[in-house]
Motif scaffolding. Structure first.
Motif, mmCIF file in Angstrom:
data_model
loop_
_atom_site.group_PDB
_atom_site.id
_atom_site.type_symbol
_atom_site.label_atom_id
_atom_site.label_comp_id
_atom_site.label_asym_id
_atom_site.label_seq_id
_atom_site.Cartn_x
_atom_site.Cartn_y
_atom_site.Cartn_z
ATOM 1 N N TYR A 134 23.319 31.626 22.474
ATOM 2 C CA TYR A 134 24.138 30.887 23.415
ATOM 3 C C TYR A 134 25.292 30.103 23.013
ATOM 4 O O TYR A 134 26.328 30.003 23.590
ATOM 5 C CB TYR A 134 23.151 30.201 24.117
ATOM 6 C CG TYR A 134 23.763 29.379 25.110
ATOM 7 C CD1 TYR A 134 24.743 29.643 26.243
ATOM 8 C CD2 TYR A 134 23.180 27.902 25.576
ATOM 9 C CE1 TYR A 134 25.014 28.767 27.270
ATOM 10 C CE2 TYR A 134 23.592 26.956 26.481
ATOM 11 C CZ TYR A 134 24.438 27.579 27.383
ATOM 12 O OH TYR A 134 25.121 26.746 28.344
ATOM 13 N N CYS A 135 24.882 29.258 21.746
ATOM 14 C CA CYS A 135 25.890 28.412 21.225
ATOM 15 C C CYS A 135 26.870 28.917 20.468
ATOM 16 O O CYS A 135 28.080 28.195 20.195
ATOM 17 C CB CYS A 135 25.254 27.104 20.913
ATOM 18 S SG CYS A 135 24.513 27.263 19.209
ATOM 19 N N GLY A 136 26.775 29.968 19.916
ATOM 20 C CA GLY A 136 27.491 30.694 18.937
ATOM 21 C C GLY A 136 27.321 30.255 17.497
ATOM 22 O O GLY A 136 27.933 30.626 16.539
ATOM 23 N N ALA A 137 26.416 29.410 17.265
ATOM 24 C CA ALA A 137 26.022 29.031 15.970
ATOM 25 C C ALA A 137 25.357 30.258 14.836
ATOM 26 O O ALA A 137 25.476 30.278 13.880
ATOM 27 C CB ALA A 137 24.907 27.803 15.851
ATOM 28 N N CYS A 170 17.721 30.461 17.567
ATOM 29 C CA CYS A 170 18.602 29.666 17.157
ATOM 30 C C CYS A 170 18.113 28.198 17.044
ATOM 31 O O CYS A 170 17.664 27.830 18.132
ATOM 32 C CB CYS A 170 19.932 29.693 18.052
ATOM 33 S SG CYS A 170 21.172 28.301 17.620
ATOM 34 N N THR A 183 19.711 25.582 17.146
ATOM 35 C CA THR A 183 20.785 24.437 17.857
ATOM 36 C C THR A 183 20.445 24.744 19.357
ATOM 37 O O THR A 183 20.253 23.784 19.935
ATOM 38 C CB THR A 183 22.128 24.737 17.556
ATOM 39 O OG1 THR A 183 22.175 24.704 16.193
ATOM 40 C CG2 THR A 183 23.019 23.887 18.297
HETATM 41 ZN ZN LIG Z 1 22.853 28.794 19.196
#
Ligand SMILES: [Zn+2]
Ligand SMILES: [Zn+2]
Length: 155
Positions: free
Chosen positions: A16-19, A79, A81
């Motif tokens: 979701y956050c792209g990390a 993830c 994050t």
């Molecule tokens: Zn993420």
């Protein structure tokens, strides 16, 4: 087989956050819905769906997070994050790793092949797609897709 999953050789995705990004170097072996309560809680949806891959073709970038193991024999990678579920491993299905469809960019190419734990779905969920419905883990079906050239595996 006319399964469109066989036509996409490399898949990509992200949390979701792209990390975290995920890449595969080979197509999905099989795609399945899972109606078990663990998968619902992991994904937050009324039904989970995942694609199975040979473990060696999956890479999570820039680095694999530490797995969590709340159920013995089941490892899941999230993830750290944003919490997106990125991959899962089941000791009883050692030839495959499972990636939730929702994090894969090419989801349109990944139509599911079967329902697992079908009798555990909520009564109001109607997916009348004509797919096979296994009331267990779907292990036999899933595993049959992982090693088509080696014949049946004992036990
Ligand atoms: Zn993420
Ligand atoms: Zn499940």
């Amino acid at each position: 087989m006319s399964d469109p999953t066989q036509t996409t050789t490399k898949l990509s995705g992200r949390c979701y956050c792209g990390a975290l990004r995920i890449q595969t170097s080979a197509p999905a072996q099989v795609v399945a819905y899972c109606h078990c309560s663990d998968c619902r809680r992991v994904t937050g949806g009324p039904v989970a769906a995942f694609a199975a891959f040979a473990p060696e073709v999956i890479n999570i970038l820039p680095t694999w997070p530490d797995p969590v193991e709340f159920t013995p024999g089941v490892k899941r990678w999230f993830c750290q994050t944003c919490g997106s579920a990125m991959a899962a491993w089941f000791d009883y299905l050692p030839d495959q790793m499972y990636v939730p469809l929702g994090v894969i960019d090419q989801i349109d190419d990944l139509a599911p092949d079967l329902h697992c734990h079908a009798n555990n779905a909520p009564d109001w969920l109607h997916l009348d797609d004509g797919l096979p419905r296994d009331n267990g883990s779907g292990r036999d079906y899933l595993h049959a897709q992982s090693a088509p050239d080696t014949g049946p595996t004992e036990q």
